[in-house]
Design a protein around this motif. Structure first.
Motif, mmCIF file in Angstrom:
data_model
loop_
_atom_site.group_PDB
_atom_site.id
_atom_site.type_symbol
_atom_site.label_atom_id
_atom_site.label_comp_id
_atom_site.label_asym_id
_atom_site.label_seq_id
_atom_site.Cartn_x
_atom_site.Cartn_y
_atom_site.Cartn_z
ATOM 1 N N ALA A 8 0.783 -1.058 0.032
ATOM 2 C CA ALA A 8 0.101 0.131 -0.154
ATOM 3 C C ALA A 8 0.813 1.004 0.130
ATOM 4 O O ALA A 8 1.909 1.307 0.818
ATOM 5 C CB ALA A 8 -0.857 -0.060 1.289
ATOM 6 N N GLN A 9 0.550 2.198 -0.719
ATOM 7 C CA GLN A 9 1.246 3.433 -0.832
ATOM 8 C C GLN A 9 0.717 4.348 0.127
ATOM 9 O O GLN A 9 1.345 5.359 0.836
ATOM 10 C CB GLN A 9 0.786 4.285 -2.095
ATOM 11 C CG GLN A 9 1.365 3.762 -3.326
ATOM 12 C CD GLN A 9 0.853 2.671 -3.898
ATOM 13 O OE1 GLN A 9 -0.427 2.598 -3.946
ATOM 14 N NE2 GLN A 9 1.515 1.471 -4.197
ATOM 15 N N ILE A 10 -0.290 4.076 0.807
ATOM 16 C CA ILE A 10 -1.113 5.143 2.138
ATOM 17 C C ILE A 10 -1.639 3.976 2.881
ATOM 18 O O ILE A 10 -2.342 3.174 2.627
ATOM 19 C CB ILE A 10 -1.888 6.184 1.490
ATOM 20 C CG1 ILE A 10 -2.306 7.113 2.630
ATOM 21 C CG2 ILE A 10 -3.195 5.748 0.568
ATOM 22 C CD1 ILE A 10 -1.239 8.164 3.063
ATOM 23 N N PHE A 26 -8.489 7.945 -1.915
ATOM 24 C CA PHE A 26 -7.141 7.323 -2.209
ATOM 25 C C PHE A 26 -7.253 6.340 -3.175
ATOM 26 O O PHE A 26 -6.539 6.313 -4.313
ATOM 27 C CB PHE A 26 -6.160 7.028 -0.908
ATOM 28 C CG PHE A 26 -5.731 8.330 -0.237
ATOM 29 C CD1 PHE A 26 -6.134 8.500 1.043
ATOM 30 C CD2 PHE A 26 -4.546 9.137 -1.015
ATOM 31 C CE1 PHE A 26 -5.430 9.403 1.474
ATOM 32 C CE2 PHE A 26 -3.956 9.841 -0.216
ATOM 33 C CZ PHE A 26 -4.501 10.241 0.922
ATOM 34 N N HIS A 29 -8.230 7.156 -6.614
ATOM 35 C CA HIS A 29 -7.409 7.715 -7.574
ATOM 36 C C HIS A 29 -6.084 6.807 -7.750
ATOM 37 O O HIS A 29 -5.066 7.263 -8.119
ATOM 38 C CB HIS A 29 -6.818 8.804 -6.802
ATOM 39 C CG HIS A 29 -7.609 10.169 -6.944
ATOM 40 N ND1 HIS A 29 -8.786 10.415 -6.062
ATOM 41 C CD2 HIS A 29 -7.481 11.189 -7.923
ATOM 42 C CE1 HIS A 29 -9.445 11.469 -6.493
ATOM 43 N NE2 HIS A 29 -8.717 11.972 -7.488
ATOM 44 N N TYR A 31 -4.319 4.683 -5.828
ATOM 45 C CA TYR A 31 -3.503 4.119 -4.745
ATOM 46 C C TYR A 31 -4.076 2.956 -4.159
ATOM 47 O O TYR A 31 -4.916 2.626 -3.636
ATOM 48 C CB TYR A 31 -3.394 5.168 -3.562
ATOM 49 C CG TYR A 31 -2.764 6.532 -4.339
ATOM 50 C CD1 TYR A 31 -3.516 7.542 -4.518
ATOM 51 C CD2 TYR A 31 -1.371 6.554 -4.543
ATOM 52 C CE1 TYR A 31 -3.054 8.699 -5.068
ATOM 53 C CE2 TYR A 31 -0.844 7.743 -5.386
ATOM 54 C CZ TYR A 31 -1.550 8.808 -5.419
ATOM 55 O OH TYR A 31 -1.086 9.924 -6.089
ATOM 56 N N THR A 32 -2.890 2.006 -3.766
ATOM 57 C CA THR A 32 -3.439 1.145 -2.789
ATOM 58 C C THR A 32 -3.549 1.493 -1.486
ATOM 59 O O THR A 32 -2.328 2.132 -0.679
ATOM 60 C CB THR A 32 -2.313 -0.179 -3.032
ATOM 61 O OG1 THR A 32 -2.417 -0.697 -4.259
ATOM 62 C CG2 THR A 32 -2.770 -1.396 -2.124
ATOM 63 N N VAL A 33 -4.411 1.241 -0.767
ATOM 64 C CA VAL A 33 -4.886 1.623 0.651
ATOM 65 C C VAL A 33 -4.883 0.558 1.790
ATOM 66 O O VAL A 33 -5.864 -0.137 1.557
ATOM 67 C CB VAL A 33 -5.913 2.654 0.729
ATOM 68 C CG1 VAL A 33 -6.173 3.153 2.006
ATOM 69 C CG2 VAL A 33 -5.956 3.463 -0.639
ATOM 70 N N LEU A 160 0.467 12.367 -3.189
ATOM 71 C CA LEU A 160 -0.828 11.722 -3.079
ATOM 72 C C LEU A 160 -1.692 12.470 -2.572
ATOM 73 O O LEU A 160 -2.872 12.370 -3.105
ATOM 74 C CB LEU A 160 -0.398 10.431 -1.785
ATOM 75 C CG LEU A 160 0.271 9.219 -2.212
ATOM 76 C CD1 LEU A 160 1.473 9.510 -2.300
ATOM 77 C CD2 LEU A 160 -0.241 8.318 -1.141
ATOM 78 N N SER A 163 -3.194 14.740 -5.018
ATOM 79 C CA SER A 163 -4.165 14.059 -6.351
ATOM 80 C C SER A 163 -5.513 13.925 -5.808
ATOM 81 O O SER A 163 -6.542 13.825 -6.524
ATOM 82 C CB SER A 163 -3.395 12.917 -6.611
ATOM 83 O OG SER A 163 -3.692 11.714 -5.516
#
Ligand code: 6PG
Length: 481
Positions: A8-10, A26, A29, A31-33, A160, A163
């Motif tokens: 995950a990026q966040i 997120f 957009h 991102y892997t959350v 992040l 975005s």
């Protein structure tokens, strides 16, 4: 879909509505959350209902949550501000490594954020206090985001946040605000301005109701009209919506069946307290906070019912003119309230050495946040033309707007006062404006009084230095420099 292998990026911990919505934002957009919540039920509810929004990683423990994140790890805390935040920070910090980033997205008090940032820095962790404005809808579809903290962590975090933020003219309503508590400080002032804006709109509504006898629907039409001009804003827009709402139970306008006692979670109060310590007169924001407190003093108000009104005038008969007068008074008072808020931001920047840029704030407040408004484009222009503006009121555009509005503004305050209709924010804003431009203020007498009873000294207009009069002696003047 939940995917345990994903990196995950966040990560988002605290999945009440705001947290869930920002996690979804997120994911939408790309991102892997990673998801975490004290109770797994909220995590599973989010996945069951919105798992299709993008790539989520379901986790149950903090360790599992942290392990699911790519490095440098980025964790967004979305829990209620206060002690709960400290507990979550401690739990996360114990599982994270130097260089990782902890973001507090709650309405934390900026002094708490200053303390937390220093404590995390000592452990090699980056701590970002980020104001997030726009409520639940904004969290999902584009808030205004005000991240403080270390500039280097923004290099990893900024893309992040930008975005998922609201976008205006292709510009994200998010920028790095400044060091440590600066992000939560400007969010606090944003909320203070929000209070002032809401109070001013409330006073305009009250005048339409009590001075012109308009019903809620007719007042809604006025606000809808105003929302096509210089007063265009989210708050004016929703005011018309609230005023148009009919209560299903009684068939009356909903606003007429709501108890007239305003509550407050506390960010407006914080703004005024901070302004008092910084020596900045935020009269519009303070009147808004006090008006909410007074509205809630139900027993005292009930006891005061029937006090003499002493109305000195008949109600206005030129409805069109008075409607325009109220519009002008609202705009002018709004200029004062925002000018005071930006003065407080400048003072906070100097006090804490944050090097804040007021034009940047106007830019990121144009969308996503509760005070978003056409008006903020004018503020952005004003600070671009002169970043060193002594007051927003002195920006040519606003100076001229007030020159146009001043007669209306005075008529509204005079009429309201004569009719016994409370307009604390309109009136205090007008007095602030008159005091700001005054040649001489009664502060000279205050200095004389202070010197008489406390020998606190005074300055003279015709000489340098400090002086004291020997009030209890021969009343001669001595130098006190
Ligand atoms: C925002 C709002 C939000 C605020 C609530 C309640 O920017 O999204 O300002 O942060 O906390 O709207 O505020 P009060 O209870 O203080 O009115």
């Amino acid at each position: 879909m939940a995917n345990s292998a994903a990196r995950a990026q966040i990560g988002v911990t605290g999945l009440a509505v705001m947290g869930s919505n920002i996690a979804r934002n997120f994911a939408k957009h790309g991102y892997t959350v990673a998801l975490h919540n004290r109770s797994i039920a909220k995590t599973d509810a989010l996945l069951a209902e919105h798992g299709g929004d993008g790539e989520f990683v379901r986790t149950e423990t903090v360790e599992e949550f942290v392990a699911a994140l790519e490095k440098p790890r980025r964790v967004l805390i979305m829990v209620k501000a206060g002690d709960a935040t400290d507990a979550v920070i401690e739990e996360l910090a114990a599982a994270m490594e130097p260089g990782d980033i902890i973001i507090d997205g709650g309405n934390a008090l900026y002094t708490d954020t200053i303390r937390r940032e220093a404590a995390m820095k000592a452990r090699g962790l980056n701590f970002v206090g980020a104001g997030i404005s726009g409520g639940e809808e904004g969290a999902l579809n584009g808030p205004s985001i005000m991240p403080g903290g270390p500039a280097e962590s923004y290099e990893s975090l900024g893309p992040l946040l930008e975005s998922i933020a609201a976008q205006v003219d292709g510009t994200p309503c998010c920028t790095h605000i400044g060091p440590d508590g600066s992000g939560h400080f400007v969010k606090m002032v944003h909320n203070g301005i929000e209070y002032a804006d809401m109070q001013l709109i409330g006073e305009a509504y009250n005048l339409f109701r009590d001075a012109l006898g308009f019903d809620a629907a007719r007042i809604a039409d006025v606000f809808t009209e105003w929302n096509t001009g210089d007063l265009e804003s989210y708050l004016v827009e929703i005011t018309a919506e609230v005023l148009r709402q009919v209560d299903a139970k009684t068939g009356k306008p909903l606003v007429d069946v709501i108890v007239d006692a305003a509550e407050q979670k506390g960010t407006g109060r914080w703004t005024v307290k901070a302004a008092l310590d910084l020596g900045i007169p935020v009269t519009g924001i303070a009147e808004a906070v006090f008006a909410r407190a007074l509205s809630g003093a139900r027993a005292q108000r009930a006891a005061a019912r029937g006090l003499a009104s002493g109305a000195l005038a008949d109600k206005p008969t030129d409805v069109e003119q008075f409607t325009e007068d109220i519009r002008q008074a609202l705009y002018a008072s709004k200029v004062v309230a925002y000018a005071q808020g930006f003065d407080q931001i400048a003072a906070g920047s100097a006090e804490y050495d944050w090097n804040l840029h007021p034009g940047d704030l106007a830019t990121i407040w144009r969308g996503g946040c509760i005070i978003r408004a056409r008006f903020l484009n004018r503020i952005k222009d004003a600070y671009e033309q002169n970043p060193e503006l002594p007051s927003l009121i002195l920006a040519p555009y606003f100076r001229e707007a007030i020159e146009t509005a001043i007669d209306s503004w005075r008529r509204v305050v005079i009429t309201a006062t004569a009719l016994g209709i409370p307009v604390p924010a309109f009136a205090s804003s007008l007095s602030y404006y008159d005091a700001l431009r005054a040649e001489r203020l009664p502060a000279a007498l205050t200095q004389g009084q202070r010197d008489f009873f406390g020998a606190h000294t005074y300055e003279r207009i015709d000489a340098d230095g400090k002086y004291h009069t020997l009030w209890s002696g021969d009343r001669s003047e001595v130098s006190a420099s």
